[in-house]
Design a protein around this motif. Sequence first.
Motif, short mmCIF file in Angstrom:
data_model
loop_
_atom_site.label_atom_id
_atom_site.label_comp_id
_atom_site.label_asym_id
_atom_site.label_seq_id
_atom_site.Cartn_x
_atom_site.Cartn_y
_atom_site.Cartn_z
N THR A 1 0.87 -1.17 0.00
CA THR A 1 0.00 0.00 0.00
C THR A 1 0.90 1.22 0.00
OG1 THR A 1 -1.74 -1.13 1.22
CG2 THR A 1 -1.77 1.27 1.29
N VAL A 2 0.59 2.18 -0.88
CA VAL A 2 1.36 3.41 -0.95
C VAL A 2 0.42 4.60 -0.80
CG1 VAL A 2 3.19 2.44 -2.40
CG2 VAL A 2 1.23 3.52 -3.48
N THR A 3 1.00 5.74 -0.46
CA THR A 3 0.24 6.98 -0.32
C THR A 3 0.81 8.01 -1.29
OG1 THR A 3 -0.05 6.49 2.03
CG2 THR A 3 -0.52 8.74 1.33
N LEU A 4 -0.08 8.74 -1.96
CA LEU A 4 0.37 9.78 -2.89
C LEU A 4 0.94 10.95 -2.11
CD1 LEU A 4 -2.60 9.80 -5.44
CD2 LEU A 4 -0.46 8.53 -5.57
N VAL A 5 2.08 11.50 -2.55
CA VAL A 5 2.72 12.60 -1.85
C VAL A 5 2.42 13.95 -2.50
CG1 VAL A 5 4.55 11.18 -0.86
CG2 VAL A 5 4.92 12.28 -3.07
N LYS A 6 1.70 13.95 -3.62
CA LYS A 6 1.26 15.21 -4.23
C LYS A 6 0.02 14.94 -5.07
CE LYS A 6 3.07 16.87 -8.23
NZ LYS A 6 3.96 17.56 -9.11
N THR B 1 -8.41 14.41 -10.57
CA THR B 1 -7.12 14.58 -9.93
C THR B 1 -7.06 13.67 -8.72
OG1 THR B 1 -6.98 16.88 -10.66
CG2 THR B 1 -5.58 16.24 -8.80
N ALA B 2 -6.01 12.86 -8.65
CA ALA B 2 -5.79 11.99 -7.48
C ALA B 2 -5.16 12.86 -6.41
CB ALA B 2 -4.90 10.83 -7.86
N LYS B 3 -5.81 13.02 -5.30
CA LYS B 3 -5.39 13.95 -4.26
C LYS B 3 -4.24 13.41 -3.41
CE LYS B 3 -8.49 17.08 -5.08
NZ LYS B 3 -8.11 18.33 -5.65
N ARG B 4 -3.41 14.32 -2.95
CA ARG B 4 -2.31 13.98 -2.05
C ARG B 4 -2.90 13.29 -0.81
NH1 ARG B 4 0.12 18.45 1.26
NH2 ARG B 4 1.03 17.21 2.90
N GLY B 5 -2.23 12.25 -0.34
CA GLY B 5 -2.71 11.53 0.84
C GLY B 5 -3.60 10.34 0.51
N THR B 6 -3.97 10.18 -0.77
CA THR B 6 -4.80 9.04 -1.18
C THR B 6 -4.00 7.76 -1.04
OG1 THR B 6 -6.02 10.41 -2.76
CG2 THR B 6 -6.09 8.02 -3.10
N ALA B 7 -4.60 6.76 -0.39
CA ALA B 7 -3.95 5.46 -0.24
C ALA B 7 -4.27 4.61 -1.47
CB ALA B 7 -4.42 4.76 1.02
N VAL B 8 -3.25 4.00 -2.03
CA VAL B 8 -3.41 3.09 -3.17
C VAL B 8 -2.99 1.72 -2.66
CG1 VAL B 8 -2.77 2.58 -5.55
CG2 VAL B 8 -2.84 4.96 -4.76
N VAL C 1 -7.27 4.01 -8.34
CA VAL C 1 -7.67 5.25 -7.71
C VAL C 1 -9.01 5.62 -8.31
CG1 VAL C 1 -7.12 7.70 -7.38
CG2 VAL C 1 -5.27 6.01 -7.38
N ASN C 2 -9.99 5.92 -7.47
CA ASN C 2 -11.35 6.23 -7.94
C ASN C 2 -11.88 5.14 -8.87
OD1 ASN C 2 -11.18 8.57 -6.49
ND2 ASN C 2 -11.02 9.93 -8.24
N ASP C 3 -11.64 3.89 -8.51
CA ASP C 3 -12.11 2.72 -9.27
C ASP C 3 -11.54 2.65 -10.68
OD1 ASP C 3 -13.57 1.66 -7.17
OD2 ASP C 3 -15.32 2.88 -7.65
N GLN C 4 -10.43 3.33 -10.93
CA GLN C 4 -9.78 3.24 -12.23
C GLN C 4 -8.34 2.81 -12.03
OE1 GLN C 4 -10.06 6.61 -14.78
NE2 GLN C 4 -12.28 6.52 -14.92
N ARG C 5 -7.91 1.88 -12.85
CA ARG C 5 -6.52 1.41 -12.79
C ARG C 5 -5.65 2.44 -13.52
NH1 ARG C 5 -4.33 -3.15 -11.45
NH2 ARG C 5 -2.37 -3.80 -12.34
N ILE C 6 -4.64 2.96 -12.80
CA ILE C 6 -3.78 3.98 -13.39
C ILE C 6 -2.31 3.61 -13.16
CG2 ILE C 6 -5.49 5.82 -13.11
CD1 ILE C 6 -3.83 6.83 -10.71
N ILE D 1 1.27 5.05 -12.01
CA ILE D 1 1.74 6.12 -11.11
C ILE D 1 3.27 6.10 -11.09
CG2 ILE D 1 1.64 7.05 -8.77
CD1 ILE D 1 -0.87 5.24 -8.36
N LEU D 2 3.88 7.26 -11.16
CA LEU D 2 5.32 7.35 -11.05
C LEU D 2 5.73 7.13 -9.60
CD1 LEU D 2 6.06 10.45 -13.33
CD2 LEU D 2 6.37 8.05 -13.88
N THR D 3 6.76 6.32 -9.38
CA THR D 3 7.17 5.98 -8.03
C THR D 3 7.67 7.20 -7.25
OG1 THR D 3 9.36 5.37 -8.84
CG2 THR D 3 7.75 3.58 -8.58
N GLU D 4 8.13 8.23 -7.94
CA GLU D 4 8.61 9.42 -7.24
C GLU D 4 7.49 10.18 -6.53
OE1 GLU D 4 9.28 11.34 -11.43
OE2 GLU D 4 9.76 12.82 -9.91
N PHE D 5 6.23 9.86 -6.84
CA PHE D 5 5.10 10.55 -6.22
C PHE D 5 4.37 9.72 -5.18
CE2 PHE D 5 6.00 13.92 -8.82
CZ PHE D 5 5.86 13.68 -10.16
#
Length: 192
Positions: A138-143, A153-160, A177-182, A184-188
């Motif tokens: 599980t990861v969290t978006l940092v921006k 827009t996937a909001k900062r703090g969203t858990a994936v 995220v929001n029921d869509q497979r996306i 994501i860059l690991t730097e974020f």
Amino acid sequence: MSLENDLRSRADDKCELCGATEDLAAVAVGPDSDGSAEKSILVCGTCSAQLESEAELDVNHLRCLNESAWSTEPAVQVSAWRLLGRLSGEAWARDLLDTLYLDEETLEWAQSGMPAAEDEDAIVHKDTHGAVLSAGDTVTLVKDLKVKGAGFTAKRGTAVRNITLVQDNAEHIEGRVNDQRIVILTEFVKKS
């Protein structure tokens, strides 16, 4: 009562992965299997060969995981999770793995039995702080991230949860995220 009899009783004389009724045997789910029913499953010869990597993965046969992955038995969940991880090239398997939930202890058990990468040049996925990411983490978006083509827009703090790794690119992971497979860059992201 013997281990196999315990398992036959629990599984109603059926393979706990595919439901077959012939050629059944008890298989220990390692590592650290203690020979108990809690750390073993009852499987048919075909599923046993798939689990032990003795046969090439039979994608059509393993569609049975759509049902068995939801078992309440941790040993069955672990076996299904590992097989789904090996089927990461199949979209249906990735989607099922994304939706599958294992409690922390069961997930650790599942991950501990996965073979280590043999290639020294293997691609390693790391989050923004350098922590190594694994499939199922599980990861969290940092921006805030604008998702191209999806209109949100996937909001900062969203858990994936239950991410998958893009095998040929260390900078990309996939998740819902929001029921869509996306992608994501690991730097974020940061590992939770």
